[in-house]
Write a protein that holds these residues in place. Structure first.
Motif, PDB file in Angstrom:
ATOM      1  N   ILE A 112       8.902 -11.216  -3.879  1.00 55.16           N
ATOM      2  CA  ILE A 112       8.513  -9.910  -4.389  1.00 55.16           C
ATOM      3  C   ILE A 112       7.394  -9.381  -3.504  1.00 55.16           C
ATOM      4  O   ILE A 112       6.411 -10.082  -3.245  1.00 55.16           O
ATOM      5  N   GLY A 113       7.546  -8.154  -3.023  1.00 55.44           N
ATOM      6  CA  GLY A 113       6.528  -7.557  -2.163  1.00 55.44           C
ATOM      7  C   GLY A 113       6.254  -6.124  -2.572  1.00 55.44           C
ATOM      8  O   GLY A 113       7.140  -5.411  -3.041  1.00 55.44           O
ATOM      9  N   ALA A 114       5.007  -5.700  -2.419  1.00 51.45           N
ATOM     10  CA  ALA A 114       4.633  -4.317  -2.713  1.00 51.45           C
ATOM     11  C   ALA A 114       3.562  -3.870  -1.736  1.00 51.45           C
ATOM     12  O   ALA A 114       2.582  -4.588  -1.506  1.00 51.45           O
ATOM     13  N   THR A 115       3.766  -2.687  -1.162  1.00 55.57           N
ATOM     14  CA  THR A 115       2.769  -2.030  -0.330  1.00 55.57           C
ATOM     15  C   THR A 115       2.450  -0.701  -0.995  1.00 55.57           C
ATOM     16  O   THR A 115       3.336   0.142  -1.157  1.00 55.57           O
ATOM     17  N   VAL A 116       1.201  -0.527  -1.401  1.00 51.44           N
ATOM     18  CA  VAL A 116       0.820   0.623  -2.215  1.00 51.44           C
ATOM     19  C   VAL A 116      -0.367   1.330  -1.552  1.00 51.44           C
ATOM     20  O   VAL A 116      -1.382   0.703  -1.250  1.00 51.44           O
ATOM     21  N   ALA A 128       0.431  15.510  -6.204  1.00 53.44           N
ATOM     22  CA  ALA A 128      -0.280  16.134  -7.320  1.00 53.44           C
ATOM     23  C   ALA A 128       0.655  16.938  -8.216  1.00 53.44           C
ATOM     24  O   ALA A 128       0.368  17.136  -9.401  1.00 53.44           O
ATOM     25  N   LYS A 129       1.793  17.386  -7.676  1.00 50.61           N
ATOM     26  CA  LYS A 129       2.754  18.153  -8.463  1.00 50.61           C
ATOM     27  C   LYS A 129       3.969  17.340  -8.879  1.00 50.61           C
ATOM     28  O   LYS A 129       4.943  17.888  -9.401  1.00 50.61           O
ATOM     29  N   GLY A 130       3.925  16.030  -8.637  1.00 52.05           N
ATOM     30  CA  GLY A 130       5.028  15.180  -9.071  1.00 52.05           C
ATOM     31  C   GLY A 130       5.737  14.485  -7.930  1.00 52.05           C
ATOM     32  O   GLY A 130       5.159  14.263  -6.856  1.00 52.05           O
ATOM     33  N   LEU A 131       6.994  14.147  -8.157  1.00 47.22           N
ATOM     34  CA  LEU A 131       7.776  13.364  -7.206  1.00 47.22           C
ATOM     35  C   LEU A 131       7.981  14.122  -5.897  1.00 47.22           C
ATOM     36  O   LEU A 131       8.435  15.268  -5.891  1.00 47.22           O
ATOM     37  N   ARG A 132       7.682  13.451  -4.773  1.00 49.39           N
ATOM     38  CA  ARG A 132       7.890  14.048  -3.456  1.00 49.39           C
ATOM     39  C   ARG A 132       9.037  13.398  -2.703  1.00 49.39           C
ATOM     40  O   ARG A 132       9.679  14.033  -1.877  1.00 49.39           O
ATOM     41  N   GLY A 133       9.296  12.131  -2.977  1.00 52.16           N
ATOM     42  CA  GLY A 133      10.381  11.449  -2.291  1.00 52.16           C
ATOM     43  C   GLY A 133      10.717  10.148  -2.981  1.00 52.16           C
ATOM     44  O   GLY A 133       9.844   9.492  -3.546  1.00 52.16           O
ATOM     45  N   LEU A 134      12.018   9.788  -2.957  1.00 51.26           N
ATOM     46  CA  LEU A 134      12.456   8.560  -3.626  1.00 51.26           C
ATOM     47  C   LEU A 134      13.667   7.993  -2.913  1.00 51.26           C
ATOM     48  O   LEU A 134      14.656   8.695  -2.688  1.00 51.26           O
ATOM     49  N   TYR A 135      13.561   6.730  -2.545  1.00 52.91           N
ATOM     50  CA  TYR A 135      14.703   5.961  -2.040  1.00 52.91           C
ATOM     51  C   TYR A 135      14.779   4.693  -2.871  1.00 52.91           C
ATOM     52  O   TYR A 135      13.767   4.025  -3.098  1.00 52.91           O
ATOM     53  N   ASP A 145      11.347  -5.318  -3.006  1.00 48.67           N
ATOM     54  CA  ASP A 145      10.320  -4.810  -2.094  1.00 48.67           C
ATOM     55  C   ASP A 145      10.045  -3.352  -2.431  1.00 48.67           C
ATOM     56  O   ASP A 145      10.979  -2.546  -2.484  1.00 48.67           O
ATOM     57  N   SER A 146       8.776  -3.024  -2.655  1.00 45.58           N
ATOM     58  CA  SER A 146       8.390  -1.661  -3.028  1.00 45.58           C
ATOM     59  C   SER A 146       7.373  -1.114  -2.037  1.00 45.58           C
ATOM     60  O   SER A 146       6.451  -1.822  -1.615  1.00 45.58           O
ATOM     61  N   GLU A 147       7.535   0.167  -1.708  1.00 45.36           N
ATOM     62  CA  GLU A 147       6.558   0.887  -0.891  1.00 45.36           C
ATOM     63  C   GLU A 147       6.235   2.181  -1.633  1.00 45.36           C
ATOM     64  O   GLU A 147       7.105   3.038  -1.803  1.00 45.36           O
ATOM     65  N   ILE A 148       4.995   2.318  -2.083  1.00 45.00           N
ATOM     66  CA  ILE A 148       4.618   3.408  -2.972  1.00 45.00           C
ATOM     67  C   ILE A 148       3.405   4.132  -2.388  1.00 45.00           C
ATOM     68  O   ILE A 148       2.426   3.504  -1.986  1.00 45.00           O
ATOM     69  N   THR A 149       3.492   5.465  -2.368  1.00 44.64           N
ATOM     70  CA  THR A 149       2.417   6.292  -1.819  1.00 44.64           C
ATOM     71  C   THR A 149       2.042   7.371  -2.816  1.00 44.64           C
ATOM     72  O   THR A 149       2.905   8.119  -3.284  1.00 44.64           O
ATOM     73  N   LEU A 150       0.749   7.443  -3.146  1.00 42.24           N
ATOM     74  CA  LEU A 150       0.227   8.517  -3.977  1.00 42.24           C
ATOM     75  C   LEU A 150      -0.562   9.474  -3.104  1.00 42.24           C
ATOM     76  O   LEU A 150      -1.456   9.055  -2.352  1.00 42.24           O
ATOM     77  N   GLY A 151      -0.224  10.767  -3.199  1.00 41.20           N
ATOM     78  CA  GLY A 151      -0.937  11.770  -2.426  1.00 41.20           C
ATOM     79  C   GLY A 151      -2.309  12.062  -3.001  1.00 41.20           C
ATOM     80  O   GLY A 151      -2.653  11.661  -4.127  1.00 41.20           O
ATOM     81  N   ALA A 152      -3.104  12.803  -2.238  1.00 39.52           N
ATOM     82  CA  ALA A 152      -4.468  13.130  -2.658  1.00 39.52           C
ATOM     83  C   ALA A 152      -4.476  13.824  -4.016  1.00 39.52           C
ATOM     84  O   ALA A 152      -3.678  14.728  -4.273  1.00 39.52           O
ATOM     85  N   GLY A 188      16.578  -5.789  -3.504  1.00 40.80           N
ATOM     86  CA  GLY A 188      16.225  -4.470  -3.991  1.00 40.80           C
ATOM     87  C   GLY A 188      15.078  -3.875  -3.201  1.00 40.80           C
ATOM     88  O   GLY A 188      14.174  -4.583  -2.759  1.00 40.80           O
ATOM     89  N   ARG A 189      15.138  -2.554  -3.018  1.00 40.36           N
ATOM     90  CA  ARG A 189      14.059  -1.860  -2.299  1.00 40.36           C
ATOM     91  C   ARG A 189      13.805  -0.509  -2.950  1.00 40.36           C
ATOM     92  O   ARG A 189      14.737   0.181  -3.378  1.00 40.36           O
ATOM     93  N   LEU A 190      12.514  -0.144  -3.007  1.00 44.57           N
ATOM     94  CA  LEU A 190      12.122   1.139  -3.573  1.00 44.57           C
ATOM     95  C   LEU A 190      11.058   1.764  -2.677  1.00 44.57           C
ATOM     96  O   LEU A 190      10.083   1.108  -2.315  1.00 44.57           O
ATOM     97  N   GLU A 191      11.269   3.031  -2.333  1.00 42.18           N
ATOM     98  CA  GLU A 191      10.262   3.809  -1.606  1.00 42.18           C
ATOM     99  C   GLU A 191       9.980   5.052  -2.442  1.00 42.18           C
ATOM    100  O   GLU A 191      10.870   5.878  -2.658  1.00 42.18           O
ATOM    101  N   LEU A 192       8.744   5.171  -2.924  1.00 43.78           N
ATOM    102  CA  LEU A 192       8.372   6.236  -3.843  1.00 43.78           C
ATOM    103  C   LEU A 192       7.154   6.968  -3.309  1.00 43.78           C
ATOM    104  O   LEU A 192       6.142   6.342  -2.986  1.00 43.78           O
ATOM    105  N   SER A 193       7.266   8.283  -3.218  1.00 47.83           N
ATOM    106  CA  SER A 193       6.142   9.121  -2.811  1.00 47.83           C
ATOM    107  C   SER A 193       5.837  10.096  -3.937  1.00 47.83           C
ATOM    108  O   SER A 193       6.730  10.824  -4.404  1.00 47.83           O
ATOM    109  N   TRP A 194       4.568  10.115  -4.379  1.00 43.62           N
ATOM    110  CA  TRP A 194       4.173  10.916  -5.534  1.00 43.62           C
ATOM    111  C   TRP A 194       2.996  11.805  -5.149  1.00 43.62           C
ATOM    112  O   TRP A 194       2.030  11.348  -4.545  1.00 43.62           O
TER     113      TRP A 194
END
Length: 276
Positions: free
Chosen positions: A106-110, A32-39, A75-82, A24-30
């Motif tokens: 299990i891996g996570a890059t945040v 200030a106004k909410g979801l920006r990208g999701l794979y 494996d998760s890659e998660i990015t929160l914007g400013a 399993g893999r997740l790429e999430l970009s969040w």
């Protein structure tokens, strides 16, 4: 392909029967106004339940396979914007089943942007007897970012009286700030260390609670009231618990509730998915 606890058997290229594994893999970009990208790649999924009043937005990470066997990976890659706010949790405990040899990984890059706030609050990971877990998690905080993190490992299915008698764990953490490494931790253990009275003393569970933010040390009394806590460096507060599973879970719950209220001004409650 998502699947349950039992691996399907498929022919290998040399005619030998092998086991189908999930990755399993997740790429999430969040922002200030909410979801920006999701794979997302099965069996890992992200759901976004409506938060309670006065609560930040919530992302629930779901393993639709219902557990992980040896050779499976998430494996998760998660990015929160400013300036963004997000709570990441899970709707249930993650189960790591026994292995026939390979490790469960299990891996996570945040990455948490400038002035952003992340609550990383998954429910516990349960290690079945003869499980082999390798987990690596890497967090990076930009200037003024805030992080509240809680993680719990349960050694065996305590509700069934199961004990983690065989198995291995490699659990590594890295936390970086604008000027470099803030905190590093690694746990390498086998079931024999768990039973040793001079090591884990037959503990059923262990947990880590961490608060990283400017002035985090001011909230040390919140953790000191309920368990062991220390300030490894300015801006970093660390709490630890080891022992009976109910007591460790209670430590995590009280720590999360107390720090959410004291540090972030949020309602003094657990995330809604913890209370369902």
């Amino acid at each position: 392909m998502a699947r349950g606890a039992l691996s399907c058997q498929v022919p290998c290229v040399h005619g030998i029967i092998g086991h189908q594994r999930s990755a399993g893999r997740l790429e999430l970009s969040w922002g200030a106004k909410g979801l920006r990208g999701l794979y997302q790649q099965a069996p890992l999924r992200a759901l976004f339940p409506h938060p309670d009043t006065d609560e930040p937005a919530t992302a629930a990470l779901v393993n639709v396979a219902g557990g992980l066997a040896g050779g499976d990976s998430l494996d998760s890659e998660i990015t929160l914007g400013a300036g963004s706010r997000l709570t990441i949790t899970t709707p249930a405990a993650e189960k790591v089943y026994r292995t026939l040899g390979p490790a469960t990984r299990i891996g996570a890059t945040v990455r948490v942007g400038a002035g952003a706030r992340l609550e990383w609050l998954p429910q516990e990971v349960i290690l079945f007897d003869n499980a082999h877990l390798e987990r690596r998690q890497d967090f990076s905080l930009a200037e003024g970012a805030e992080l509240l993190l809680a993680e719990m490992l349960v050694f065996g299915r305590s509700a069934r009286g199961e004990v983690f008698r065989q198995g291995q764990v490699l659990d590594t953490w890295r936390l970086r700030g604008p000027d470099g490494l803030l905190w590093a931790d690694a746990l390498a253990m086998g079931a024999v260390e768990l039973a040793d009275p001079f090591r884990f003393g037959a503990a059923q569970a262990m947990a880590t609670v961490l608060l990283a933010m400017p002035g985090a040390e001011a909230h040390l009394p919140v953790l000191r009231e309920i368990g062991a806590a220390t300030v490894p460096r300015a801006g970093l507060l660390l709490g630890r618990a080891l022992g009976e599973v109910g007591a460790v879970r209670d430590f995590v719950a009280r720590a999360v509730v107390g720090l959410r209220a004291a540090a972030f001004g949020l309602p003094g409650v657990l995330p809604r998915l913890w209370r369902c």
